[in-house]
Write a protein that holds these residues in place. Structure first.
Motif, mmCIF file in Angstrom:
data_model
loop_
_atom_site.group_PDB
_atom_site.id
_atom_site.type_symbol
_atom_site.label_atom_id
_atom_site.label_comp_id
_atom_site.label_asym_id
_atom_site.label_seq_id
_atom_site.Cartn_x
_atom_site.Cartn_y
_atom_site.Cartn_z
ATOM 1 N N PRO A 15 0.840 -1.197 0.000
ATOM 2 C CA PRO A 15 0.000 0.000 0.000
ATOM 3 C C PRO A 15 0.877 1.250 0.000
ATOM 4 C CG PRO A 15 -0.722 -1.562 1.681
ATOM 5 C CD PRO A 15 0.595 -2.055 1.163
ATOM 6 N N PRO A 16 0.390 2.374 -0.526
ATOM 7 C CA PRO A 16 1.222 3.572 -0.610
ATOM 8 C C PRO A 16 1.899 3.965 0.693
ATOM 9 C CG PRO A 16 -0.761 3.879 -1.890
ATOM 10 C CD PRO A 16 -0.913 2.553 -1.191
ATOM 11 N N LEU A 17 1.200 3.877 1.826
ATOM 12 C CA LEU A 17 1.791 4.309 3.093
ATOM 13 C C LEU A 17 2.864 3.356 3.609
ATOM 14 C CD1 LEU A 17 -1.292 5.767 5.018
ATOM 15 C CD2 LEU A 17 0.539 6.995 3.822
ATOM 16 N N GLN A 18 3.041 2.210 2.930
ATOM 17 C CA GLN A 18 4.107 1.286 3.306
ATOM 18 C C GLN A 18 5.234 1.260 2.271
ATOM 19 O OE1 GLN A 18 2.564 -2.633 4.333
ATOM 20 N NE2 GLN A 18 0.753 -1.741 5.270
ATOM 21 N N GLN A 19 5.116 2.101 1.246
ATOM 22 C CA GLN A 19 6.138 2.122 0.209
ATOM 23 C C GLN A 19 7.331 2.966 0.654
ATOM 24 O OE1 GLN A 19 4.433 2.889 -3.704
ATOM 25 N NE2 GLN A 19 2.752 1.468 -3.324
ATOM 26 N N PRO A 20 8.512 2.735 0.071
ATOM 27 C CA PRO A 20 9.745 3.351 0.575
ATOM 28 C C PRO A 20 9.721 4.874 0.666
ATOM 29 C CG PRO A 20 10.268 1.591 -0.959
ATOM 30 C CD PRO A 20 8.782 1.757 -1.009
ATOM 31 N N PHE A 21 8.975 5.555 -0.203
ATOM 32 C CA PHE A 21 9.019 7.022 -0.177
ATOM 33 C C PHE A 21 8.448 7.591 1.121
ATOM 34 C CE2 PHE A 21 4.789 6.298 -1.939
ATOM 35 C CZ PHE A 21 4.014 7.325 -1.431
ATOM 36 N N ILE A 22 7.567 6.846 1.788
ATOM 37 C CA ILE A 22 7.028 7.315 3.066
ATOM 38 C C ILE A 22 8.135 7.342 4.119
ATOM 39 C CG2 ILE A 22 5.417 6.809 4.927
ATOM 40 C CD1 ILE A 22 4.090 7.971 2.460
ATOM 41 N N ALA A 23 8.990 6.322 4.127
ATOM 42 C CA ALA A 23 10.127 6.316 5.047
ATOM 43 C C ALA A 23 11.082 7.461 4.728
ATOM 44 C CB ALA A 23 10.859 4.977 4.977
ATOM 45 N N GLU A 24 11.237 7.793 3.439
ATOM 46 C CA GLU A 24 12.097 8.901 3.054
ATOM 47 C C GLU A 24 11.548 10.223 3.587
ATOM 48 O OE1 GLU A 24 12.808 8.958 -1.131
ATOM 49 O OE2 GLU A 24 13.188 6.803 -1.235
ATOM 50 N N ILE A 25 10.248 10.375 3.596
ATOM 51 C CA ILE A 25 9.641 11.587 4.155
ATOM 52 C C ILE A 25 9.972 11.706 5.635
ATOM 53 C CG2 ILE A 25 7.440 12.698 4.732
ATOM 54 C CD1 ILE A 25 6.307 11.513 2.140
ATOM 55 N N SER A 26 9.938 10.583 6.339
ATOM 56 C CA SER A 26 10.161 10.589 7.782
ATOM 57 C C SER A 26 11.567 11.019 8.163
ATOM 58 C CB SER A 26 9.879 9.195 8.365
ATOM 59 O OG SER A 26 8.537 8.812 8.122
ATOM 60 N N VAL A 27 12.541 10.772 7.289
ATOM 61 C CA VAL A 27 13.933 11.108 7.627
ATOM 62 C C VAL A 27 14.423 12.336 6.861
ATOM 63 C CG1 VAL A 27 14.459 8.709 8.201
ATOM 64 C CG2 VAL A 27 14.866 9.529 5.869
ATOM 65 N N ALA A 28 13.529 12.984 6.121
ATOM 66 C CA ALA A 28 13.933 14.166 5.358
ATOM 67 C C ALA A 28 14.405 15.268 6.299
ATOM 68 C CB ALA A 28 12.771 14.666 4.514
ATOM 69 N N GLU A 29 15.352 16.078 5.826
ATOM 70 C CA GLU A 29 15.936 17.130 6.654
ATOM 71 C C GLU A 29 15.308 18.497 6.412
ATOM 72 O OE1 GLU A 29 20.146 17.035 6.109
ATOM 73 O OE2 GLU A 29 20.377 15.065 7.062
ATOM 74 N N SER A 30 14.394 18.577 5.484
ATOM 75 C CA SER A 30 13.695 19.838 5.232
ATOM 76 C C SER A 30 12.317 19.531 4.662
ATOM 77 C CB SER A 30 14.474 20.714 4.249
ATOM 78 O OG SER A 30 14.469 20.126 2.949
ATOM 79 N N GLY A 31 11.432 20.536 4.721
ATOM 80 C CA GLY A 31 10.104 20.346 4.148
ATOM 81 C C GLY A 31 10.159 20.103 2.659
ATOM 82 N N ARG A 32 11.049 20.809 1.966
ATOM 83 C CA ARG A 32 11.176 20.608 0.519
ATOM 84 C C ARG A 32 11.679 19.205 0.208
ATOM 85 N NH1 ARG A 32 11.322 23.666 -4.081
ATOM 86 N NH2 ARG A 32 12.394 22.644 -5.812
ATOM 87 N N ALA A 33 12.633 18.709 0.992
ATOM 88 C CA ALA A 33 13.135 17.348 0.765
ATOM 89 C C ALA A 33 12.029 16.325 1.004
ATOM 90 C CB ALA A 33 14.321 17.071 1.679
ATOM 91 N N ALA A 34 11.190 16.577 2.001
ATOM 92 C CA ALA A 34 10.059 15.675 2.269
ATOM 93 C C ALA A 34 9.088 15.682 1.094
ATOM 94 C CB ALA A 34 9.355 16.084 3.552
ATOM 95 N N LEU A 35 8.808 16.880 0.556
ATOM 96 C CA LEU A 35 7.906 16.965 -0.590
ATOM 97 C C LEU A 35 8.517 16.301 -1.818
ATOM 98 C CD1 LEU A 35 6.548 20.606 -0.201
ATOM 99 C CD2 LEU A 35 5.280 18.470 0.127
ATOM 100 N N ALA A 36 9.823 16.440 -2.007
ATOM 101 C CA ALA A 36 10.487 15.797 -3.136
ATOM 102 C C ALA A 36 10.371 14.275 -3.035
ATOM 103 C CB ALA A 36 11.947 16.215 -3.198
ATOM 104 N N ALA A 37 10.506 13.744 -1.813
ATOM 105 C CA ALA A 37 10.351 12.296 -1.618
ATOM 106 C C ALA A 37 8.925 11.867 -1.919
ATOM 107 C CB ALA A 37 10.726 11.927 -0.182
ATOM 108 N N PHE A 38 7.954 12.656 -1.460
ATOM 109 C CA PHE A 38 6.558 12.354 -1.767
ATOM 110 C C PHE A 38 6.330 12.347 -3.273
ATOM 111 C CE2 PHE A 38 2.609 14.291 -3.211
ATOM 112 C CZ PHE A 38 1.710 13.280 -2.864
ATOM 113 N N VAL A 39 6.851 13.349 -3.948
ATOM 114 C CA VAL A 39 6.631 13.461 -5.391
ATOM 115 C C VAL A 39 7.238 12.269 -6.135
ATOM 116 C CG1 VAL A 39 7.231 14.802 -7.450
ATOM 117 C CG2 VAL A 39 6.369 15.955 -5.409
ATOM 118 N N ARG A 40 8.415 11.826 -5.722
ATOM 119 C CA ARG A 40 9.018 10.646 -6.372
ATOM 120 C C ARG A 40 8.107 9.432 -6.236
ATOM 121 N NH1 ARG A 40 13.758 12.787 -4.122
ATOM 122 N NH2 ARG A 40 13.618 11.412 -2.302
ATOM 123 N N GLY A 41 7.620 9.193 -5.034
ATOM 124 C CA GLY A 41 6.736 8.050 -4.833
ATOM 125 C C GLY A 41 5.418 8.201 -5.551
#
Length: 216
Positions: free
Chosen positions: A89-115
């Protein structure tokens, strides 16, 4: 088809037969892949279960036995596309973990966008099929379930971004979720693809747009 092959020393090596469950799973996968092709070509209304069966190389009774109705098969096609090759499911895909460890809001959004872009590349076309038949109750139900699931998931993304980095002044979390839903849905993705945009160019645009609209 034989169940054995010849080994290096000339002795037959048995090839294990697939279990009944494995055979059923393989048939289900073949029908779903065929259905995605036929739905995309003919639309929801124009697709017949016999066409899908023929494309999959199975009896039409097999299609009905596994999926029962065309609407149920459409939902299975959509779920298959969203879950991806790992069946997550989307909330278990790797990009969600990337959001959790992102160092900025933009980096979190970039991880979301990739997924999200990876999911859209698989699911946008079949979602468009469902959206093209709003007067068909089964197709409309697929769209409604999809949007509710997306809202539930994206609200969690917004909550995490708001808690860690803050939203744009005056922007409520519910409004931020609305913006995320609208900007990251399949419509803009498919339109920009038709204009010749690559997935990379789309992802760069969406990251910039989300950062402007959401972040403090």
């Amino acid at each position: 088809m034989t169940t054995a092959s010849v080994g290096r020393v000339g002795k037959p090596v048995k090839t294990p037969k697939r279990t009944r469950r494995e055979q059923a799973a393989a048939t289900r996968e073949r029908v779903i892949r065929a259905a995605i092709e036929v739905f995309t070509e003919a639309g929801y209304v124009g697709t017949r279960m016999t066409d899908i069966a023929g494309r999959a190389g199975v009896a039409v009774q097999t299609v009905y036995f596994v999926f029962h109705t065309k609407g149920e098969l459409l939902q299975a096609c959509f779920d298959h596309a969203v879950l991806g090759p790992d069946g997550l499911p989307p909330l278990q895909q790797p990009f969600i973990a990337e959001i959790s460890v992102a160092e900025s809001g933009r980096a979190a959004l970039a991880a979301f966008v990739r997924g999200n872009t990876a999911i859209l590349s698989r699911a946008a076309v079949i979602k468009e099929v469902a959206e093209s038949a709003p007067h068909e109750p089964d197709a409309a139900a697929v769209v409604e379930r999809s949007e509710q699931r997306r809202r539930d998931g994206l609200s969690q993304v917004v909550d995490q971004i708001a808690e860690r980095w803050g939203l744009r002044p005056g922007l409520k979390a519910t409004d931020a979720t609305d913006l995320l839903l609208v900007l990251s849905t399949s419509g803009p993705f498919l339109e920009l693809r038709r204009y010749g945009w690559s997935d990379t160019k789309y992802a760069e645009w969406l990251t910039d747009a989300l950062a402007r609209e959401l972040l403090d």
